[in-house]
Design a protein around this motif. Sequence first.
Motif, PDB file in Angstrom:
ATOM      1  N   THR A 178      -0.422  11.261   3.049  1.00 54.70           N
ATOM      2  CA  THR A 178      -1.046  12.146   4.032  1.00 54.70           C
ATOM      3  C   THR A 178      -0.889  13.593   3.577  1.00 54.70           C
ATOM      4  OG1 THR A 178      -0.516  10.570   5.792  1.00 54.70           O
ATOM      5  CG2 THR A 178      -1.165  12.794   6.465  1.00 54.70           C
ATOM      6  N   SER A 206      -5.446  11.420   5.307  1.00 61.96           N
ATOM      7  CA  SER A 206      -4.701  10.253   4.833  1.00 61.96           C
ATOM      8  C   SER A 206      -5.489   9.507   3.756  1.00 61.96           C
ATOM      9  CB  SER A 206      -4.406   9.307   6.001  1.00 61.96           C
ATOM     10  OG  SER A 206      -3.548   9.931   6.938  1.00 61.96           O
ATOM     11  N   HIS A 207      -4.733   9.042   2.740  1.00 69.46           N
ATOM     12  CA  HIS A 207      -5.321   8.300   1.630  1.00 69.46           C
ATOM     13  C   HIS A 207      -4.475   7.050   1.382  1.00 69.46           C
ATOM     14  CE1 HIS A 207      -7.811  11.839   0.574  1.00 69.46           C
ATOM     15  NE2 HIS A 207      -6.749  12.519   0.977  1.00 69.46           N
ATOM     16  N   THR A 208      -5.138   5.922   1.219  1.00 72.80           N
ATOM     17  CA  THR A 208      -4.446   4.645   1.025  1.00 72.80           C
ATOM     18  C   THR A 208      -4.709   4.110  -0.380  1.00 72.80           C
ATOM     19  OG1 THR A 208      -4.672   4.119   3.386  1.00 72.80           O
ATOM     20  CG2 THR A 208      -4.159   2.300   1.891  1.00 72.80           C
ATOM     21  N   LEU A 263       0.637   5.025   1.403  1.00 74.54           N
ATOM     22  CA  LEU A 263      -0.116   5.860   2.343  1.00 74.54           C
ATOM     23  C   LEU A 263       0.300   7.308   2.141  1.00 74.54           C
ATOM     24  CD1 LEU A 263      -2.075   6.115   4.731  1.00 74.54           C
ATOM     25  CD2 LEU A 263      -0.127   5.709   6.262  1.00 74.54           C
ATOM     26  N   GLN A 296       0.836  -1.192   0.000  1.00 76.90           N
ATOM     27  CA  GLN A 296       0.000   0.000   0.000  1.00 76.90           C
ATOM     28  C   GLN A 296       0.876   1.250   0.000  1.00 76.90           C
ATOM     29  OE1 GLN A 296      -2.301  -0.705   3.624  1.00 76.90           O
ATOM     30  NE2 GLN A 296      -4.111  -1.210   2.400  1.00 76.90           N
ATOM     31  N   ASP A 319      -3.868   0.749  -2.766  1.00 72.77           N
ATOM     32  CA  ASP A 319      -3.367  -0.629  -2.830  1.00 72.77           C
ATOM     33  C   ASP A 319      -2.670  -0.862  -4.170  1.00 72.77           C
ATOM     34  OD1 ASP A 319      -4.513  -1.213  -0.342  1.00 72.77           O
ATOM     35  OD2 ASP A 319      -6.425  -1.738  -1.277  1.00 72.77           O
TER      36      ASP A 319
END
Length: 322
Positions: free
Chosen positions: A30, A92-94, A28, A26, A96
């Motif tokens: 921010t 925050s954004h994740t 991540l 992932q 994949d």
Amino acid sequence: MPVVKSIEILLPKDAVYLAGSSIDGQVLLTLNSTLVDPIVKVELVGRGYVEWNEEIGASRDYSRDVICNNKADYVHKTKTFHVEDNWLKAGSHTFDFHLNLPPRLPSTFSSKIGHVFYFVQASCTGREHILAKKRVYLLVQGTSDLRRQRAVLNPLIVEVEKKISYNCCSQGTICLLVQMDKDTFIPGEKVVFTTEIHNQTNKCIKTVVFALYAHMQYQGFTPSAEHRSRSESSELLRQEANTHITAFNTTKVVSTFTLPLVLSLSSDAQHPEMIATRYELMVTIHLPWSLTNIKAKVPLTIINSPLDSTNYQDSKSQDLLK
């Protein structure tokens, strides 16, 4: 205050990836504030590089140093993430990602002369400016076309006999015999071997050293495209046994080496590579009373075909549990 607070890559800790396997992780991201028209992407990169200085013209009336080098690109894949409505709010954004390693890759490797390295790199770009970038290096174990069946066919016996002079006019014989059930292994596997020492002198043998060596040969080119090669050896594993073998006696020593989880594979001599590798187990008897020593050199082959992947993963799991 910058728009991007941080960017991180989340991957399993200390993971070892087999060539041909997948990398799941992932990104991540921010943000301190809203970001419009972002480009968030992740890259998988694998490269090899060798470089050394070499003296040329030494046998003539002049000599000078030239830089010999070589490089290779093994993999370069990019995944750009979809951003809905082309904007990201603060916070925050994740993301994949799933990336596949090609098969038949060389293993991660590093020395003073040569490097093979792999990394995953995440970046966030806004309006043609890179706002943040993060790189994480990977441990990759290569695979080869050599098959595991070779291991059952090649038991090894290496015998060395040497006449030893000591105490001015005294002489005796020492016989060193190293025996293994097979000569082919995969990374992470245990190497078990038996050393038999026949001491036909009236002196005591106190120390026997066991060491595993990697012999590397690098292929490079001068600035004028002339081919050059360079050899280098390194000690990977070492054990020392206090044997105390008395005069006119015979002793057997059973030893075990656990191979590292990531190893360069033994190279095919018919197809020279940028970094070619061969392995050698060396058993040395030091004889301080005669100012000499006795060495037995046992060649080993390290392979890792796709058929071995299950055994390799089992070895890796057992090692991590220790």
